[in-house]
Scaffold this motif. Structure first.
Motif, PDB file in Angstrom:
ATOM      1  N   ILE A   1      -8.441   5.546  -1.944  1.00 34.42           N
ATOM      2  CA  ILE A   1      -7.490   6.557  -1.410  1.00 34.42           C
ATOM      3  C   ILE A   1      -6.730   7.083  -2.763  1.00 34.42           C
ATOM      4  CG2 ILE A   1      -5.465   6.791   0.096  1.00 34.42           C
ATOM      5  CD1 ILE A   1      -6.762   4.493   1.969  1.00 34.42           C
TER       6      ILE A   1
ATOM      7  N   ILE B   1     -10.876   5.024   4.861  1.00 32.71           N
ATOM      8  CA  ILE B   1     -10.566   5.811   3.687  1.00 32.71           C
ATOM      9  C   ILE B   1     -10.201   7.204   3.975  1.00 32.71           C
ATOM     10  CG2 ILE B   1     -11.127   6.614   1.531  1.00 32.71           C
ATOM     11  CD1 ILE B   1     -12.957   3.867   1.022  1.00 32.71           C
TER      12      ILE B   1
ATOM     13  N   ASP C   1     -10.043  -0.152  -1.060  1.00 34.89           N
ATOM     14  CA  ASP C   1      -9.904   0.827  -0.128  1.00 34.89           C
ATOM     15  C   ASP C   1      -8.750   1.594  -0.587  1.00 34.89           C
ATOM     16  OD1 ASP C   1     -12.007   0.231   1.493  1.00 34.89           O
ATOM     17  OD2 ASP C   1     -10.740  -1.047   2.937  1.00 34.89           O
ATOM     18  N   MET C   2      -7.520   0.839  -0.907  1.00 36.19           N
ATOM     19  CA  MET C   2      -6.311   1.446  -1.575  1.00 36.19           C
ATOM     20  C   MET C   2      -6.663   2.541  -2.712  1.00 36.19           C
ATOM     21  SD  MET C   2      -4.145   1.920   0.862  1.00 36.19           S
ATOM     22  CE  MET C   2      -3.096   2.640  -0.302  1.00 36.19           C
TER      23      MET C   2
ATOM     24  N   GLY D   1      -6.810   7.526   6.156  1.00 28.60           N
ATOM     25  CA  GLY D   1      -5.876   6.747   5.019  1.00 28.60           C
ATOM     26  C   GLY D   1      -5.300   8.109   4.139  1.00 28.60           C
ATOM     27  N   VAL D   2      -6.332   8.762   3.674  1.00 31.75           N
ATOM     28  CA  VAL D   2      -6.122   9.585   2.661  1.00 31.75           C
ATOM     29  C   VAL D   2      -5.406  10.787   3.541  1.00 31.75           C
ATOM     30  CG1 VAL D   2      -7.048  11.695   1.530  1.00 31.75           C
ATOM     31  CG2 VAL D   2      -8.133   9.369   1.038  1.00 31.75           C
TER      32      VAL D   2
ATOM     33  N   SER E   1       0.885  -1.341   0.055  1.00 24.32           N
ATOM     34  CA  SER E   1      -0.016   0.016  -0.025  1.00 24.32           C
ATOM     35  C   SER E   1       0.804   1.361   0.041  1.00 24.32           C
ATOM     36  CB  SER E   1      -1.057   0.196   1.095  1.00 24.32           C
ATOM     37  OG  SER E   1      -1.881  -1.005   1.466  1.00 24.32           O
TER      38      SER E   1
ATOM     39  N   VAL F   1     -16.349   3.933  -0.617  1.00 26.27           N
ATOM     40  CA  VAL F   1     -15.944   5.041   0.221  1.00 26.27           C
ATOM     41  C   VAL F   1     -17.185   5.092   1.253  1.00 26.27           C
ATOM     42  CG1 VAL F   1     -15.862   7.634   0.330  1.00 26.27           C
ATOM     43  CG2 VAL F   1     -14.896   6.257  -1.740  1.00 26.27           C
TER      44      VAL F   1
ATOM     45  N   SER G   1      -6.933  11.019  -3.359  1.00 29.91           N
ATOM     46  CA  SER G   1      -5.719  11.911  -3.183  1.00 29.91           C
ATOM     47  C   SER G   1      -5.487  12.722  -4.730  1.00 29.91           C
ATOM     48  CB  SER G   1      -4.352  11.006  -2.864  1.00 29.91           C
ATOM     49  OG  SER G   1      -3.967  10.060  -4.096  1.00 29.91           O
TER      50      SER G   1
END
Length: 606
Positions: A368, A301, A364-365, A304-305, A122, A294, A372
């Motif tokens: 993200i 999320i 999820d990634m 993480g962002v 990740s 999301v 971003s």
């Protein structure tokens, strides 16, 4: 009559274009940039918005070519010697930033509760910055060729190369049950990549220039455009087959053609496709944001962002400072490279296939990464609005950007036949820097034997003028022997280059009048001076002295200039241009020249 499927595809295309046309100007008007406009438009019309367009994966696959063409154009502007000069930035600065970011971002993944293998994949995916977003922003700011822009480009190139070893690391981290699904051995993949790179370099050195020479002689403009696209897509395909990045292949092809005589024409042909496909790429990224994922994991999320973007910004900032960059440059680079990149999707897909990450982590990634990308223009807008003003000199003139004083010696010559070759001698004697374009392959080949660097291109096209740097020239000499082409060149050059002085070769009196009305600065009738010299020699042969001959020819010249002025005043023209020839005397032509000045080809000299 079109079928329902055809109509549906056409509706999708119209929807994509309509969304871009509405959103991009609106977001640029709000100061948020075109990238965020494309992303917002994609989200609005995509499967997780209004559902007007649903085939996101196909759009993204096609739109990747926009990134590929962007890297090709960047490569055209980088000669091999210049790229070699950036080697320390590419491998030194690039590797330092990548190691710092990978270490800290892996720690962030562990803090979010991922096992260390998933945390590493990740974090490594977030290390890979979005080439498309960063390059588009640099292009809009005009910073690609500035030193700060070149450092960012160097880091992006290293990250593009980093995808290959990262895929190898993912294969190494794969659990035992996924081993049968793994790809070929590492040594074999490295060998295939090197073989593909070698084949591309060989083609660039020995095949491409002869190919474009043959096509240029055919004078089929659409075939030249097709050949330019063939080079870009062929290089991308070759690198893809070798396990490398398509964008890297296009960049290498561009570098190999950076010293080619056909560089400006290639750039002008590829540019429209690059802009359209790059916009389509951003639309596709916006459509790929799965709002269901999301909504389901919004806490993870969102956290993480925030954490990944903050951690990467800190790493980029400290890497820039450790490399000797100023505080302002480090902050600028951190806000620009704060997002994950498109190659992260490739890395996550391979990790999912080898069971290094789960489908939930992949979803999820991916969300993200997309978020971003969407937030980067907002971060840049906030930075631009609230950052302190830079020092006066840095704010007035960005480093690496030439001032008008630096451009005083630049001359662009369009048409390098008999007139262009002789006209070039004066600027050369003064030490001016020349750029020359011509659309005759034979002229280009002959000029090369005498040390001239002439680029192939149609000077009557505005995009070719832009590619040749017409906006940065102090003087443009239009020496073509086609009156219609000369007129079009003056129209485009005056529209593109308001401050540049235009010196134009005119076919006859009527053509000269037309050029003056188009606001050319200096107009030279191609037969006028020669005819006056012949008349002077005739007067001398009839027994006149040198002074008497000069006086007589001067009187002829003055009468002609007065008639020309009356003809121009008869229209709406106010009289800006100087029609060369309104001079009191003619000095005999000088045959002396500096010994180190290149002599024009004798078979073209007038």
């Amino acid at each position: 009559m079109a079928s329902g499927a055809d109509a549906g595809q056409l509706i999708g295309v119209v929807t994509l274009l309509g969304a871009a046309v509405v959103a991009v100007p609106l977001f640029k008007r709000l100061g948020l940039g075109s990238v965020l406009g494309y992303l917002a438009a994609g989200l609005a019309i995509g499967p997780y918005g209004l559902g007007l367009v649903t085939d996101t994966e196909t759009i993204l696959n096609v739109a990747q070519l926009g990134v590929v063409m962007f890297l090709f154009i960047i490569g055209l502007g980088m000669k091999p010697s210049h790229l070699w000069g950036l080697r320390r930035q590419i491998f030194g600065l690039g590797s330092m930033q990548a190691v710092l970011c990978a270490t800290l971002l892996t720690g962030v993944g562990i803090a979010l509760g991922f096992p260390w293998r998933m945390a590493f994949v990740s974090g490594a995916g977030f290390v890979l910055t979005s080439t498309a977003i960063v390059m588009q922003t640099l292009a809009e700011r005009g910073d690609i060729l500035a030193p700060r822009g070149q450092r960012i480009v160097s880091i992006l190139l290293f990250e593009d190369m980093l995808i290959v070893p990262l895929l190898a690391v993912v294969a190494f981290l794969a659990p035992a049950e996924a081993a049968p699904a793994a790809a070929s051995p590492l040594w074999q993949r490295i060998g295939l990549g090197l073989l593909s790179l070698g084949a591309l370099v060989a083609a660039g050195l020995w095949l491409l220039n002869p190919l474009f020479r043959v096509l240029a002689k055919a004078r089929a403009r659409e075939v030249m455009t097709a050949a330019a696209l063939l080079v870009v897509l062929g290089a991308a395909l070759l690198m893809e087959l070798g396990g490398l990045s398509m964008a890297m292949g296009a960049f290498v092809a561009g570098v190999l053609l950076s010293e080619s005589s056909f560089r400006h024409q290639l750039e002008a042909d590829v540019e429209p496709f690059r802009g359209l496909l790059l916009g389509l790429f951003f639309l596709g990224v916006g459509m790929a944001l799965d709002l269901d994922v999301v909504t389901l994991d919004w806490r993870l999320i969102g956290l993480g962002v925030i954490m990944l973007m903050l951690a990467k910004a800190l790493c980029v900032y400290f890497a820039a400072r450790l490399a000797g960059g100023s505080r302002a440059e480090a902050i600028d680079r951190a806000t620009l490279m704060v997002q994950g990149g498109e190659f992260a999707f490739v890395l996550f897909a391979e990790a999912l296939r080898l069971k290094v990450i789960t489908p939930e982590v992949n979803a999820d990634m991916s969300a993200i990464i997309v978020l971003s990308m969407a937030l980067t223009p907002l971060v840049g807008a906030v930075h631009k609005r609230y950052a302190r003003a830079r020092a006066g000199a840095e704010a007035a003139t960005p480093d690496g950007v030439e001032t008008p004083q630096d451009l005083r010696g630049k001359v662009l010559i369009i048409g390098f036949g008999r007139v262009g070759q002789i006209a070039s001698q004066g600027p050369l004697a003064q030490g001016a820097e020349l750029s020359i374009i011509d659309n005759d392959p034979d002229v280009i080949r002959n000029a090369a034997r005498y040390g001239f660097k002439v680029y192939f291109g149609d000077g009557a096209r505005a995009d070719v003028l832009r590619s040749a740097g017409a906006r940065h020239a102090r003087v443009i000499l239009v020496c073509v022997d086609d009156p219609v082409a000369a007129t079009r060149i003056v129209e485009n050059a005056r529209r593109e280059c308001l401050q540049t002085r235009l010196v134009v070769r005119a076919f006859d009196r009527e053509h000269a009048l037309e050029l003056v009305r188009l606001d050319a600065d200096d107009v030279v009738r191609e037969t006028f001076e020669a005819a006056l010299l012949m008349g002077r020699q005739a007067v001398l042969a009839l027994g006149a002295t040198d002074q008497e001959a000069d006086d007589l020819i001067g009187e002829v010249r003055n009468r002609d200039a007065e008639r020309f002025a009356l003809e121009t005043a008869g229209g709406t023209f106010a009289g800006r241009a100087l029609v060369l020839g309104n001079i009191e005397r003619i000095d005999p032509p000088r045959h002396d020249r500096k010994p180190d000045m290149p002599r024009p080809p004798t078979d073209h000299a007038a």
